[in-house]
Write an enzyme that holds these catalytic residues in place. Structure first.
Site, PDB file in Angstrom:
ATOM      1  N   THR A 111      -6.132   2.772  -5.275  1.00 31.72           N
ATOM      2  CA  THR A 111      -5.913   1.323  -5.205  1.00 31.72           C
ATOM      3  C   THR A 111      -6.715   0.590  -6.278  1.00 31.72           C
ATOM      4  OG1 THR A 111      -5.491   1.356  -2.833  1.00 31.72           O
ATOM      5  CG2 THR A 111      -6.172  -0.728  -3.764  1.00 31.72           C
TER       6      THR A 111
ATOM      7  N   HIS B 279      -0.899   3.380   4.860  1.00 32.71           N
ATOM      8  CA  HIS B 279      -1.875   4.224   4.158  1.00 32.71           C
ATOM      9  C   HIS B 279      -1.986   5.539   4.906  1.00 32.71           C
ATOM     10  CE1 HIS B 279      -5.630   5.649   2.473  1.00 32.71           C
ATOM     11  NE2 HIS B 279      -5.597   4.678   1.574  1.00 32.71           N
TER      12      HIS B 279
ATOM     13  N   ASP C 289       1.245   0.412  -5.068  1.00 29.70           N
ATOM     14  CA  ASP C 289       0.080   0.758  -5.896  1.00 29.70           C
ATOM     15  C   ASP C 289       0.080   2.207  -6.374  1.00 29.70           C
ATOM     16  OD1 ASP C 289      -0.503   1.669  -3.315  1.00 29.70           O
ATOM     17  OD2 ASP C 289      -2.634   1.159  -3.424  1.00 29.70           O
TER      18      ASP C 289
ATOM     19  N   GLU D 140       0.821  -1.203   0.000  1.00 27.49           N
ATOM     20  CA  GLU D 140       0.000   0.000   0.000  1.00 27.49           C
ATOM     21  C   GLU D 140       0.864   1.266   0.000  1.00 27.49           C
ATOM     22  OE1 GLU D 140      -3.270   0.425  -0.431  1.00 27.49           O
ATOM     23  OE2 GLU D 140      -2.807   2.560  -0.359  1.00 27.49           O
TER      24      GLU D 140
END
Ligand code: GP9
Ligand code: MN
Length: 685
Positions: free
Chosen positions: A305, A422, A481, A261
């Site tokens: 994402t 994140h 991502d 992430e």
């Protein structure tokens, strides 16, 4: 007292009084349903307040329609509206119980197709107390019939009715303003139906969903089979032949896609206070059996994402606005990695994610993509401290995923989506053993700490794979991502990169994310070819030796010799080994200097721009027009969404069944002895 009561009753005997009573009861029951039937996750006072208040504006609007009518009719209309409104709640309560998501018009329209035989299970999942949503209507009717409340025959002034309509719109805008301030891009980025209900309410969700569905069906209706011709023509011209020294080299191996992430390339080998942020990923990156790409860019837009997932598993671009998974994931036809691998090479496919399944509409989209299993929040044990931000902390997520992984029949294709790294990069003290950077930007500085945590989680996972015996016969793909630090943090980015200031060129380069493919025996090395997320699927299929000569994929194998190295950003800018174009400015990619182009160079850049614009718009056409319904690669069978259910019980039964019939899982290979997962997660001690 008696007088007071009488006055009050009189008030209810007016049309306005009855209207308000209806609204208050409707409001109360909606709020009770919010609290008892849905998991909306309202956090903090703003969200709590909006959740509480949000049934009101729409109720004023919808019930207010009745006020434009006379006498009895107005009362009955209020009742009819109430029945319709309550049925919408009722239907959503049932659907949510089964799918942890709200009903969409797309689902209802194609219910035979995607509704998962909802009708069949309806009776089983309905409880007597569900009919509670109609209780206020019953009470109101009794009160009217028994004349406890009298119908007010006097005409209601139109301008009052109109004032209520205006008021309801005003409140709705205010509500939207507050919601959008708390979660920007709420409607444009379309994250999750839960969010729209939490912030705006069930009615607004219905309206928004109807609008989206309408838009989606309009573009679909206007497309036809001949649109596919130009796409196929383009693809034919742009297809490259695979690199023979890699083609089919990893045939038959399991595939792990580890979604790192918000992980950017600059973190690789990056040090803070002399310490590596991600020692394990660094080692993995430099490993002689890892193919690493140091000019690999994320190409996402608002869908973040979900855009990355769309590109990685379909080689189709995300959309310029919103998320293709949310808007088109349920209804469109796809020919995605899980379906291709299962049909062409007998793979089991599974996605793992420690968040609710509705986020980015994964619960529906994954079915369209052919995922046989989707292990999301309900499959994971949740205790206080296990989750942060969007969901399970990475170490706990990997640890709990292990017991499902070992049960998967091999070969399998497994995607694990991490979460802890994140925004806003929060992590509790006991998980933070790494120094933050010192740019002074509060958003940026803890980024390396959550990245470090992710690295540790990844290390534990690799150790497990070795222990359980999956490491050797698996291809492990790890990729970032999208950016973790957005372009709004220029001064901090400059400090991180050790520069005085950053230019637009630097920011474009800052969009690099790692892409690594590791397999035991694979001829590794750091490759400098320019590519991006769109190129992953063809690369992977070629490595696995799975035929993809007639698929609709916009990327090119990163290992192919004569590939086009112009990397499109979603907004039409691009990077290539020579030129980087941002807005109207062209930079020399090697030096970062702004170029004054010669006529000949201008022509080359214009050609590149044309290529980028063409591929983006053709990919959009495929999604907007649902063009894959008109085309099938040879031997490919259209995915039937009703083949899949992501409910816990049937999934577990299916795994148990496979254990007996296929006997290929790691668990069976280990004589049904489960392998313990080693983690230092403090929560699990
Ligand atoms: C949520 C997670 C985050 O489930 O995938 O999505 P993002 O905000 O990175 O797009
Ligand atoms: Mn993400």
């Amino acid at each position: 007292m008696a007088n007071f009561f009488k006055r009050n009753m009189n008030w209810i005997n007016t049309r306005m009084g009855f209207f308000l009573l209806t609204i208050v009861l409707f409001w109360a029951k909606t709020y009770i349903a919010y609290q008892t039937e849905f998991t909306l996750g309202a956090k903090g006072s703003v969200q709590q307040f909006l959740l509480f208040i949000n049934p009101v504006p729409a109720a004023l609007l919808v019930f207010g329609i009745a006020l434009y009518f006379r006498g009895r009719l107005a009362y009955w209309l209020m009742m009819i509206i109430n029945v319709l409104e309550s049925t919408w709640i009722f239907a959503n309560v049932l659907y949510y119980r089964e799918f942890s998501d709200f009903l969409s018009f797309g689902i209802m329209k194609g219910s035979s197709d995607v509704g998962n035989n909802l009708g069949k299970s309806l009776a089983q999942i309905t409880h007597v107390y569900d009919f509670f949503v109609y209780i206020d209507i019953v009470i109101l009717i009794i009160l009217l019939v028994t004349h406890v409340i009298r119908i007010d025959p006097r005409p209601f002034k139109r301008r009052y009715a109109f004032a209520i309509t205006v008021l309801s719109f005003g409140l709705m805008f205010a509500e939207f303003g507050m919601a959008n301030a708390d979660r920007s891009g709420l409607l444009t980025r379309t994250f999750d139906n839960n969010y729209i209900v939490k912030y705006m309410g069930l009615n607004e969700y219905a309206a928004f969903n109807a609008y989206q569905t309408q838009k989606e069906s309009a573009t679909r209706a206007s497309a036809n089979a001949s649109d596919m011709k130009s796409v196929l023509k383009y693809l034919k011209q742009n297809r490259v032949s695979p690199n023979v020294s890699y083609y089919g080299k990893e045939k038959g191996k399991n595939v792990f896609i580890i979604h790192l992430e918000s992980f950017q390339q600059f973190l690789i080998d990056y040090k803070v206070d002399g310490k590596e942020v991600t020692p394990t990923l660094n080692k993995f990156y430099h490993n002689q059996n890892t193919l690493s790409f140091d000019n690999f860019y994320n190409q996402v837009a608002q869908g973040k994402t979900s855009d990355a997932e769309m590109m990685l598993e379909n080689s189709l671009f995300g959309l310029p606005q919103g998320s293709a998974m949310t808007t088109y994931g349920t209804q469109n036809t796809f020919q995605a990695a899980p379906a291709i691998l299962s049909q062409e090479a007998g793979y089991t496919s599974a996605a793992f994610h420690g968040d609710v399944p509705s986020f980015w509409n994964r619960d529906n989209t994954y079915k369209s993509w052919g995922y046989q299993y989707f292990f999301s929040s309900s499959y994971y044990k949740e205790k206080s401290g296990y989750s942060i931000g969007y969901g399970l902390k990475d170490k706990i997520f990997f640890e709990q995923s292990a017991k499902y992984i070992e049960q998967l029949p091999q070969p399998f294709y497994a995607k694990l989506i991490t979460l802890t790294n994140h925004y806003p990069y929060e992590l509790d003290k006991k998980n933070t053993d790494f120094p933050a950077t010192k740019t002074g930007d509060k958003t940026v500085d803890p980024y390396v700490q959550t990245a470090h945590y992710l690295d540790q989680a990844f290390a534990e996972f690799l150790t497990y794979l070795k222990k359980v015996g999956l490491y050797k016969n698996s291809v492990i793909v790890a990729y970032g991502d999208h950016y973790g630090i957005s372009n709004n943090h220029r001064p901090a980015i400059a400090q991180l990169l050790g520069k005085d200031k950053v230019t637009n060129f630097d920011l474009a380069q800052f969009q690099k994310v790692p892409f690594m493919i590791h397999a035991t025996g694979l001829k590794g090395g750091i490759k400098h070819t320019y590519g991006g997320e769109i190129d992953v699927l063809p690369t992977l299929l070629d490595l696995l030796g799975v035929k993809n000569t007639d698929t609709v994929q916009f990327g090119q194998d990163l290992l192919a010799k004569d590939r086009n190295q112009t990397v499109a950003f979603r907004n039409g800018n691009f990077v290539s080994p020579k030129y980087t174009k941002i807005g109207g400015t062209v930079y020399d990619t090697q030096t970062g200097k702004v170029l004054k182009l010669t006529a000949a160079q201008k022509k080359v850049v214009a050609q590149m721009q044309n290529h980028v614009t063409t591929e983006l718009s053709l990919s959009d056409r495929v999604i907007y027009g649902d063009l894959l319904r008109f085309y099938k690669p040879k031997g490919f069978k259209k995915v039937d969404k009703t083949d899949f259910t992501y409910k816990y019980k049937p999934a577990m039964e299916k795994l148990a069944e496979a254990e007996k019939t296929e006997k290929t899982s790691a668990l069976v290979k280990n004589h049904n002895k489960t392998t313990t997962y080693k983690t230092d997660a403090p929560e699990l001690k």
